[in-house]
Structure formats: C-alpha cells, structure tokens
Design an enzyme around this catalytic site. Structure first.
Site, PDB file in Angstrom:
ATOM      1  N   GLY A   9      52.211  48.273  51.305  1.00 49.93           N
ATOM      2  CA  GLY A   9      51.001  47.665  51.883  1.00 49.93           C
ATOM      3  C   GLY A   9      49.863  48.671  51.915  1.00 49.93           C
ATOM      4  O   GLY A   9      49.022  48.679  52.816  1.00 49.93           O
ATOM      5  N   GLY A  12      45.790  48.047  52.254  1.00 48.77           N
ATOM      6  CA  GLY A  12      45.262  47.362  53.430  1.00 48.77           C
ATOM      7  C   GLY A  12      44.408  48.273  54.299  1.00 48.77           C
ATOM      8  O   GLY A  12      44.081  49.415  53.920  1.00 48.77           O
ATOM      9  N   GLN A  13      44.047  47.760  55.476  1.00 45.77           N
ATOM     10  CA  GLN A  13      43.128  48.483  56.366  1.00 45.77           C
ATOM     11  C   GLN A  13      43.651  49.875  56.720  1.00 45.77           C
ATOM     12  O   GLN A  13      42.926  50.861  56.630  1.00 45.77           O
ATOM     13  CB  GLN A  13      42.900  47.668  57.661  1.00 45.77           C
ATOM     14  CG  GLN A  13      41.830  48.266  58.564  1.00 45.77           C
ATOM     15  CD  GLN A  13      41.788  47.648  59.953  1.00 45.77           C
ATOM     16  OE1 GLN A  13      42.635  46.830  60.318  1.00 45.77           O
ATOM     17  NE2 GLN A  13      40.808  48.039  60.733  1.00 45.77           N
ATOM     18  N   ASP A  35      51.426  48.057  46.528  1.00 43.95           N
ATOM     19  CA  ASP A  35      50.968  46.814  47.168  1.00 43.95           C
ATOM     20  C   ASP A  35      51.140  45.715  46.135  1.00 43.95           C
ATOM     21  O   ASP A  35      51.661  45.973  45.031  1.00 43.95           O
ATOM     22  CB  ASP A  35      49.491  46.955  47.614  1.00 43.95           C
ATOM     23  CG  ASP A  35      49.140  46.055  48.799  1.00 43.95           C
ATOM     24  OD1 ASP A  35      49.388  44.835  48.707  1.00 43.95           O
ATOM     25  OD2 ASP A  35      48.620  46.553  49.808  1.00 43.95           O
ATOM     26  N   ILE A  36      50.692  44.502  46.461  1.00 43.00           N
ATOM     27  CA  ILE A  36      50.808  43.386  45.508  1.00 43.00           C
ATOM     28  C   ILE A  36      49.447  42.950  44.963  1.00 43.00           C
ATOM     29  O   ILE A  36      49.362  41.977  44.238  1.00 43.00           O
ATOM     30  CB  ILE A  36      51.517  42.168  46.147  1.00 43.00           C
ATOM     31  CG1 ILE A  36      50.822  41.779  47.460  1.00 43.00           C
ATOM     32  CG2 ILE A  36      52.986  42.455  46.372  1.00 43.00           C
ATOM     33  CD1 ILE A  36      51.312  40.450  48.027  1.00 43.00           C
ATOM     34  N   ASP A  53      56.370  44.364  45.569  1.00 42.90           N
ATOM     35  CA  ASP A  53      56.496  43.253  46.503  1.00 42.90           C
ATOM     36  C   ASP A  53      57.716  43.561  47.377  1.00 42.90           C
ATOM     37  O   ASP A  53      58.854  43.557  46.887  1.00 42.90           O
ATOM     38  CB  ASP A  53      56.695  41.946  45.718  1.00 42.90           C
ATOM     39  CG  ASP A  53      56.829  40.740  46.646  1.00 42.90           C
ATOM     40  OD1 ASP A  53      57.061  40.928  47.854  1.00 42.90           O
ATOM     41  OD2 ASP A  53      56.727  39.610  46.140  1.00 42.90           O
ATOM     42  N   TYR A 143      53.971  36.268  64.127  1.00 42.35           N
ATOM     43  CA  TYR A 143      53.740  37.702  63.919  1.00 42.35           C
ATOM     44  C   TYR A 143      54.430  38.512  65.026  1.00 42.35           C
ATOM     45  O   TYR A 143      55.156  39.468  64.747  1.00 42.35           O
ATOM     46  CB  TYR A 143      52.236  37.951  63.919  1.00 42.35           C
ATOM     47  CG  TYR A 143      51.797  39.393  63.802  1.00 42.35           C
ATOM     48  CD1 TYR A 143      52.016  40.118  62.632  1.00 42.35           C
ATOM     49  CD2 TYR A 143      51.120  40.022  64.850  1.00 42.35           C
ATOM     50  CE1 TYR A 143      51.572  41.437  62.522  1.00 42.35           C
ATOM     51  CE2 TYR A 143      50.674  41.327  64.739  1.00 42.35           C
ATOM     52  CZ  TYR A 143      50.894  42.032  63.571  1.00 42.35           C
ATOM     53  OH  TYR A 143      50.455  43.317  63.462  1.00 42.35           O
ATOM     54  N   LYS A 147      57.548  41.203  64.959  1.00 42.23           N
ATOM     55  CA  LYS A 147      57.386  42.590  65.430  1.00 42.23           C
ATOM     56  C   LYS A 147      58.510  42.961  66.407  1.00 42.23           C
ATOM     57  O   LYS A 147      59.057  44.052  66.340  1.00 42.23           O
ATOM     58  CB  LYS A 147      56.004  42.783  66.063  1.00 42.23           C
ATOM     59  CG  LYS A 147      54.874  42.813  65.045  1.00 42.23           C
ATOM     60  CD  LYS A 147      55.066  43.921  64.013  1.00 42.23           C
ATOM     61  CE  LYS A 147      53.945  44.002  63.009  1.00 42.23           C
ATOM     62  NZ  LYS A 147      54.205  44.953  61.917  1.00 42.23           N
ATOM     63  N   ILE A 173      43.081  47.896  65.630  1.00 36.79           N
ATOM     64  CA  ILE A 173      42.583  49.099  64.957  1.00 36.79           C
ATOM     65  C   ILE A 173      41.166  48.829  64.451  1.00 36.79           C
ATOM     66  O   ILE A 173      40.932  47.830  63.762  1.00 36.79           O
ATOM     67  CB  ILE A 173      43.471  49.488  63.749  1.00 36.79           C
ATOM     68  CG1 ILE A 173      44.951  49.588  64.156  1.00 36.79           C
ATOM     69  CG2 ILE A 173      42.976  50.774  63.114  1.00 36.79           C
ATOM     70  CD1 ILE A 173      45.291  50.721  65.056  1.00 36.79           C
TER      71      ILE A 173
HETATM   72  N1  LIG Z   1      45.071  46.560  61.794  1.00 41.67           N
HETATM   73  C1  LIG Z   1      45.460  46.356  63.053  1.00 41.67           C
HETATM   74  O1  LIG Z   1      44.630  46.129  63.937  1.00 41.67           O
HETATM   75  C2  LIG Z   1      46.934  46.439  63.393  1.00 41.67           C
HETATM   76  C3  LIG Z   1      47.290  46.336  64.749  1.00 41.67           C
HETATM   77  C4  LIG Z   1      48.641  46.375  65.087  1.00 41.67           C
HETATM   78  C5  LIG Z   1      49.596  46.587  64.107  1.00 41.67           C
HETATM   79  N2  LIG Z   1      49.214  46.706  62.793  1.00 41.67           N
HETATM   80  C6  LIG Z   1      50.282  46.883  61.799  1.00 41.67           C
HETATM   81  O2  LIG Z   1      49.973  47.930  60.896  1.00 41.67           O
HETATM   82  C7  LIG Z   1      50.516  47.631  59.596  1.00 41.67           C
HETATM   83  C8  LIG Z   1      49.409  47.692  58.554  1.00 41.67           C
HETATM   84  O3  LIG Z   1      48.392  46.794  58.935  1.00 41.67           O
HETATM   85  P1  LIG Z   1      46.972  46.677  58.217  1.00 41.67           P
HETATM   86  O4  LIG Z   1      45.983  46.439  59.280  1.00 41.67           O
HETATM   87  O5  LIG Z   1      46.763  47.792  57.276  1.00 41.67           O
HETATM   88  O6  LIG Z   1      47.195  45.290  57.461  1.00 41.67           O
HETATM   89  P2  LIG Z   1      46.439  44.707  56.177  1.00 41.67           P
HETATM   90  O7  LIG Z   1      46.591  43.233  56.206  1.00 41.67           O
HETATM   91  O8  LIG Z   1      45.079  45.284  56.055  1.00 41.67           O
HETATM   92  O9  LIG Z   1      47.352  45.312  55.008  1.00 41.67           O
HETATM   93  C9  LIG Z   1      48.641  44.835  54.759  1.00 41.67           C
HETATM   94  C10 LIG Z   1      48.904  44.958  53.281  1.00 41.67           C
HETATM   95  O10 LIG Z   1      50.201  44.383  52.993  1.00 41.67           O
HETATM   96  C11 LIG Z   1      50.115  43.815  51.721  1.00 41.67           C
HETATM   97  N3  LIG Z   1      51.180  42.834  51.510  1.00 41.67           N
HETATM   98  C12 LIG Z   1      51.255  41.545  51.917  1.00 41.67           C
HETATM   99  N4  LIG Z   1      52.376  40.976  51.457  1.00 41.67           N
HETATM  100  C13 LIG Z   1      53.047  41.930  50.760  1.00 41.67           C
HETATM  101  C14 LIG Z   1      54.275  41.959  50.035  1.00 41.67           C
HETATM  102  N5  LIG Z   1      55.044  40.865  49.928  1.00 41.67           N
HETATM  103  N6  LIG Z   1      54.659  43.117  49.452  1.00 41.67           N
HETATM  104  C15 LIG Z   1      53.881  44.221  49.537  1.00 41.67           C
HETATM  105  N7  LIG Z   1      52.694  44.254  50.183  1.00 41.67           N
HETATM  106  C16 LIG Z   1      52.288  43.122  50.787  1.00 41.67           C
HETATM  107  C17 LIG Z   1      48.734  43.177  51.651  1.00 41.67           C
HETATM  108  O11 LIG Z   1      48.309  42.990  50.301  1.00 41.67           O
HETATM  109  C18 LIG Z   1      47.878  44.212  52.404  1.00 41.67           C
HETATM  110  O12 LIG Z   1      47.225  45.117  51.537  1.00 41.67           O
HETATM  111  C19 LIG Z   1      51.171  46.245  59.721  1.00 41.67           C
HETATM  112  O13 LIG Z   1      52.538  46.409  60.014  1.00 41.67           O
HETATM  113  C20 LIG Z   1      50.473  45.658  60.922  1.00 41.67           C
HETATM  114  O14 LIG Z   1      51.284  44.684  61.547  1.00 41.67           O
HETATM  115  C21 LIG Z   1      47.899  46.632  62.426  1.00 41.67           C
END
Ligand SMILES: NC(=O)c1ccc[n+]([C@@H]2O[C@H](COP(=O)([O-])OP(=O)(O)OC[C@H]3O[C@@H](n4cnc5c(N)ncnc54)[C@H](O)[C@@H]3O)[C@@H](O)[C@H]2O)c1
Length: 318
Positions: A9, A12-13, A35-36, A53, A143, A147, A173
């Site tokens: 992943g 992502g953010q 990532d995908i 994936d 979700y 978790k 975040i």
């Molecule tokens: N951003 C927040 O505010 C926040 C808060 C609490 C927890 N988290 C946790 O932090 C982690 C990262 O979060 P984030 O904010 O970067 O999320 P995000 O949605 O920005 O990134 C997640 C990434 O996972 C990828 N993804 C989705 N399905 C997939 C698959 N089948 N195989 C591989 N990749 C896949 C997506 O393409 C994406 O780039 C997650 O576990 C999230 O639950 C984030």
C-alpha cells in the site's frame, strides 16, 4: 544486519512518505514499494517499485522470497469511509491481506511486520475521553471490525509463531504530500488544501465533532520508533498514540487565523455517524513508557507547517 524492506500500500497517504524516508535510512534499493495502482513519480524515480495485490498469497510469497525481505510495513488497506461503501472489499483487503502477510512472514521467517491499526477499533460503547489501550472494542464499521481482528491476528502470530508483529492505533493523519484515501478524518486535510487554493470548504462533519489527530512527521516517527523499539521492553503489541484532539470548528478556525478570507460550512454526511462512534481523545501513556513515544506537533504548529508546505507546492505548480 542489512534490512530488506517491503512496503505494501506504498502509494497511499502514509506509504508514499514512509517509503521515501525508509529509502533514506536503509538505502533506496533495499526498500521495495508495492501497490496495485501506477507508481507515483517520487517513488518510481527513487527506488524499486512492484505491483503487489496483498489479497493474492502467491504474489505476496513470491515477492518476499525473491527479494529476501526481512521487514514488512503493511499499509495496504481500505479505509473507513470507502469501507462502508464496500464492506466486502474492505474485509477482503484488510483481513485476507494481513493474513497473507503474516503467513508469509511465519513461513519465510520475515523478522518483523509493522501494521497500522486505527482508532476505528474503538466503538460507540468505548469511553470517549482519554481512551486507554485496554477497553471496550466493539466497532460498528467494517473497517473497525477488520482493525480489531487484525490486532488480534498480529498478537496471535507473535505469541504462537514468534513473528515480531507490532501495531499502532493511528488517529486521523493530516499531511500535504499525498491525498488521503477515503477515511473519516479526510476533512482535516481537505480544509487546508481548499483554504490554500483560495476556495471555500464544505466539511462533512459538524463543527463540534472532536477527534484525535496526528501530523504526518509524527506518524512517520511513530512507525520508525516502534519498529526500532527494544523488544524486551514491549509489554503490548498494539499501541494507542495521539498528537492532539481538535473539533472540526477548531481546525477551521486555526486555518482562518492564518488565511482570514477562508470560509468553511459544516454539512455532515454518512461519515458523521462513524466519527461519533470514535473517541474524542486518546491515552497514549503505554507507548510513551514502553518505547519513548512523544509527538512534536500540536494543532497550531501543524497549521503553520501545512499551510507553508501547501503554498510552496502550489507555487511550484504555478
Ligand atoms: N490515514 C489515516 O488517517 C489513517 C488513520 C488510521 C489508520 N490508518 C491506517 O494506515 C494504513 C495506511 O493508510 P493510508 O492512509 O496510507 O491509506 P491509503 O488509502 O492512502 O493507502 C492505502 C493503499 O492501499 C492500496 N491498496 C488497496 N487495496 C490493495 C490491495 N488489494 N493490494 C495492495 N494494495 C492495496 C491502495 O491502492 C492505497 O494506495 C492503513 O492500514 C490504514 O488503516 C490510516
């Protein structure tokens, strides 16, 4: 020992910024971004990127074995807002993805697995203020359910198989580099983006909705510090952490104090109920005691930095 790191992943953010930081620490070629979706330029140009994936166990195992991976930062997930729009996909990615990562770690002796959990693990029955680690965990979102189950799965693989699995319950975040991926706290990012662009913002939770937050530099430090923590000092495997708590109105006012022309309306949508099911503030004393956790940013310091970084970015685009 030379670390060989897999980030799932990664685009992502959190993953985009974490991967860049890990590459600086461990050497670009030792950090494989996966990532995908298509890789962002910032990651493609600075080190290896691969399609992965996490719901496909063969892909996970092949990548780990071929690249002699020693540590996995498992960030692939479907977040709270998107998870409620597609609960089945949320379960599949979050649970089967984590299971595939932990199983591969067990079978191929990956040294460490770091997985973010979330304040979404809590629910409407959880005490709302200074919520401790060990409390009622009865979330009402898919979700949140993934978790809680994920935290328990991590602990199971640690106790039964000795996988060094560690987890953090992130609050919302806030960051400026990569757009947030469909979570309930995305408004706390969008508000800055709109204000700096000179546009008004319709916030999707009410003005008095209060939640805990963490600014990205603190979130990255937390992941790196938890990974480096002395295992013999860890009593827990899952930790609460927080930066500060603020209402949506307080965040908007903090922006307005710096950009007086900014206008914000509060028009709640389906995410209001999710936000109301989460704690308003978090007790993170166990993280502080067991591995020295300490955040650097409060709301005002974050607003100063967010606005100046977004202005720089917009200037670079213009
Ligand atoms: N951003 C927040 O505010 C926040 C808060 C609490 C927890 N988290 C946790 O932090 C982690 C990262 O979060 P984030 O904010 O970067 O999320 P995000 O949605 O920005 O990134 C997640 C990434 O996972 C990828 N993804 C989705 N399905 C997939 C698959 N089948 N195989 C591989 N990749 C896949 C997506 O393409 C994406 O780039 C997650 O576990 C999230 O639950 C984030």
């Amino acid at each position: 020992m030379k670390e060989r790191i897999l980030v799932t992943g990664s685009y992502g953010q959190i993953g985009t910024e974490l991967t860049l930081q890990l590459r600086q620490i461990h050497g670009a070629n030792n950090v494989i971004a996966t990532d995908i979706t298509p890789a962002p330029e910032a990651l493609e140009q600075t080190g290896p990127t691969r399609y992965l994936d996490v719901t496909d166990p063969r892909q996970v195992t092949a990548l780990v074995v071929e690249n002699k991976i020693t540590t996995i930062y498992h960030l692939a997930a479907i977040l709270s807002g998107n998870g409620e729009l597609n609960p089945q996909q949320c379960w599949n990615v979050n649970m089967n993805g984590l299971y595939n990562i932990l199983e591969t770690a067990r079978r191929w002796k990956v040294r460490q697995v770091i997985t973010p959990s979330s304040i979404a693990a809590f629910g409407p029955d959880t005490p709302k203020e200074h919520t401790p680690i060990d409390t009622i965990l009865r979330p009402t979102t898919m979700y949140g359910i993934t978790k809680v189950a994920g935290e328990l799965l991590n602990e199971y693989y640690n106790q039964k198989y000795g996988v060094d699995a560690r987890s953090l319950r992130f609050p919302g975040i806030v960051s400026h580099e990569t757009e947030p991926g469909g979570g309930t706290t995305d408004y706390a990012v969008d508000v800055y983006v709109k204000a700096v662009a000179g546009e008004p913002y319709d916030c999707f939770v009410t003005e008095n909705t209060t939640l805990p937050f963490l600014y990205m530099p603190d979130a990255l430090n937390a992941l790196l510090e938890l990974a480096a923590a002395d295992e013999s000092k860890l009593i827990h495997r899952t930790f609460n952490i927080t930066g500060f708590s603020a209402s949506a109105g307080e965040i908007a006012n903090s922006v307005k104090a710096r950009i007086p022309s900014f206008e914000c309306r509060f028009i709640p949508d389906f995410r209001q109920i999710i936000a109301e099911s989460w704690p308003r503030s978090i007790d993170d004393q166990d993280a502080r005691q067991e591995w020295g956790w300490k955040p650097s940013f409060n709301l005002d310091a974050m607003s100063d930095d967010m606005i100046s970084k977004l202005k720089e970015k917009n200037g670079a685009v213009a």
